[in-house]
Design an enzyme around this catalytic site. Structure first.
Site, PDB file in Angstrom:
ATOM      1  CG  ASP A 112       9.034   3.763 -37.201  1.00 49.10           C
ATOM      2  OD1 ASP A 112       8.443   3.044 -38.047  1.00 49.10           O
ATOM      3  OD2 ASP A 112       9.025   5.067 -37.395  1.00 49.10           O
ATOM      4  CG  ASP A 145       4.029   2.143 -36.385  1.00 51.09           C
ATOM      5  OD1 ASP A 145       4.648   3.114 -35.731  1.00 51.09           O
ATOM      6  OD2 ASP A 145       4.157   2.247 -37.891  1.00 51.09           O
ATOM      7  CG  ASP A 158      -1.120   2.581 -47.300  1.00 53.72           C
ATOM      8  OD1 ASP A 158      -0.940   1.464 -46.219  1.00 53.72           O
ATOM      9  OD2 ASP A 158      -0.138   3.505 -47.174  1.00 53.72           O
TER      10      ASP A 158
END
Ligand code: ATP
Ligand code: MG
Length: 454
Positions: A72, A74, A158
């Site tokens: 997907d 983002d 992260d």
């Protein structure tokens, strides 16, 4: 693709330094605006036309650079959730711990996130929403709505490979953390001080394992070092979130290599504590069964077959269920009752770690229950069992147990042949079984002498 990246690093061409970031010409990496979804492109454009900064970010950029198909897209922006919402008709703000905006297109959902910051000094950057960030005693972030600049946003992500910002309007990649170098070196590296970042959000431990396995990268030693020590922080993750994360780990198609990483870094002990010690004891094939379950799941996924969390969790917990059931049968319970009692107790313990929804615990119990029933296949039972909606999963489970080294006296083969046989052969097969005296023992009814001779 990688060759192109290496070449590009050699030449160091078309890169400009904004002091906080290095901007690369995306074409050099084979990345063009056409490769991102049209909807993601449109979201970025709309935000930019309204005067905001906006980029495609995260997993999709990483995957495109590695020649993989993004799951997907983002988008990250300096527009705040209410500002984003006002720009898109079919959009809504979701989340509390971490507010994001979902922009819905006919078939695609684009997640739009406002740049976040880890710096307390940036609290001024956001307006309403108090408290903006909350931290538990263990250092875990329980609320994270402090907005910031794109640089702050990159810092709070992260992994360096997940912190690349793609701007389709001028086809550039903005790199704040040397993520492109790490993609090139095939390295998973935590941004910032790894121990602190793991403490802030222990799910990052699982994410390191997941992306390392998915991308076939290696973990940078500084990132790997605190992992086993921080493993016990996984106990702080809420059971529903932990469950969701385990699905991403196990249903990704790289379950076997993820499982190995989880074991290497002592994470698996926290995930299924009841089974971890059985694996260490080397008892009842536990390690082999679980490893094989992941191998089989990966094969199913790569051949586009359906996989269900119920089967995976049934395998993960089976060694504990079997052991506890044996304990109860040793103390005089019937096998059926012992198994059902053990199943209930093992599930109850596990859901305090990973909240397995009932729609999965029910089929798990059925798969386990059928492990007792499939051997008792004489007479009419074989036909009835094969029509059970859970038969296929239970049969696969028998095969799994055999693959893991359990001797079930050819039970898997028998059922394989039974399914392939025509009606007449099926009848013969089940008659043969009943003739050899493999009859159902009736539980609950008091046994009379005749039964006990069986
Ligand atoms: P996937 O292909 O699985 O979707 P992804 O990298 O897009 O991989 P997401 O879970 O969709 O992962 O998250 C989107 C981005 O948000 C990540 O790339 C990362 O930059 C950031 N992110 C997600 N979870 C965390 C976390 N726990 N801590 C910090 N940053 C995170
Ligand atoms: Mg994603």
């Amino acid at each position: 693709m990688l060759e192109r990246i290496i070449k590009f690093f050699d030449k160091k061409q078309s890169q400009s330094d904004f002091s906080d970031r290095t901007v690369f010409d995306a074409r050099q990496y084979g990345l063009t605006p056409k490769m991102i979804s049209r909807n993601a492109h449109q979201v970025v454009e709309t935000l930019q036309n309204a005067g905001f900064e906006a980029y495609v970010v995260g997993g999709s950029v990483r995957d495109l650079l590695l020649g993989l198909k993004p799951k997907d897209f983002d988008v990250a922006t300096n527009a705040e959730p209410t500002e984003i919402k006002s720009l898109f008709r079919r959009s809504r703000i979701i989340g509390r711990r971490f507010q994001i905006v979902h922009v819905q297109f006919s078939r695609e959902l684009i997640e739009v996130t406002t740049f976040r910051s880890n710096q307390d000094s940036d609290i001024k950057a956001s307006k309403k929403n108090a408290p903006l960030r909350q931290q538990s005693k263990s250092g875990m972030l329980t609320r994270d709505n402090v907005f910031g600049s794109v640089t702050d946003d990159a810092e709070r992500r992260d992994l360096t490979v997940n912190a690349l910002y793609y701007d389709p309007s001028d086809n550039t990649i903005h790199d704040f953390t040397d993520g492109l170098k790490d993609i090139n070196k095939r390295t998973i590296r935590m941004i910032g001080d790894p121990a602190t970042r793991f403490r802030e959000d222990p799910v990052r431990l699982l994410r390191v394992a997941r992306f390392t396995a998915k991308l076939g990268f290696s973990i940078e030693p500084r990132t790997a070092k605190p992992m086993s020590k921080r493993a016990r922080d996984l106990a702080h993750i809420s059971p529903p979130r932990f469950f969701d994360e385990t699905l991403k780990l196990f249903m990704s198609g790289n379950g076997a290599s993820t499982y190995k990483l989880l074991c290497d870094h002592q994470l698996f002990d926290q995930l299924v504590p009841q089974v971890a010690h059985l694996i260490k004891d080397g008892s009842n094939n536990a390690a082999k069964l679980i490893e094989q379950a992941f191998i089989n799941t990966d094969i199913r996924i790569s051949s586009n077959k359906r996989v269900t969390p119920a089967f995976i969790y049934a395998a993960l917990l089976w060694p504990a269920v079997e052991k506890l059931a044996a304990y109860y049968t040793d103390r005089g319970s019937s096998p059926t009752y012992a198994l059902s009692k053990a199943a209930g107790e093992v599930i109850a313990k596990q859901i305090s770690v990973t909240a397995i929804p009932r729609r999965f615990t029910m089929p798990m119990r059925e798969i386990w229950d059928l492990q007792l029933q499939l051997p008792r296949r004489g007479g009419h039972r074989a036909k009835r069992l094969s029509e059970n909606p859970r038969f296929r999963a239970a049969y696969d489970f028998i095969l799994l147990r055999e693959q893991a080294g359990e001797d079930l006296a050819g039970l898997g083969d028998w059922w394989t042949q039974y399914q392939e046989a025509d009606e007449e052969q099926k009848l013969k097969m089940s008659e043969l079984i009943s003739n050899t005296g493999n009859r159902r023992r009736r539980s609950r009814r008091p046994r009379h002498k005749k039964d006990s001779k069986d």
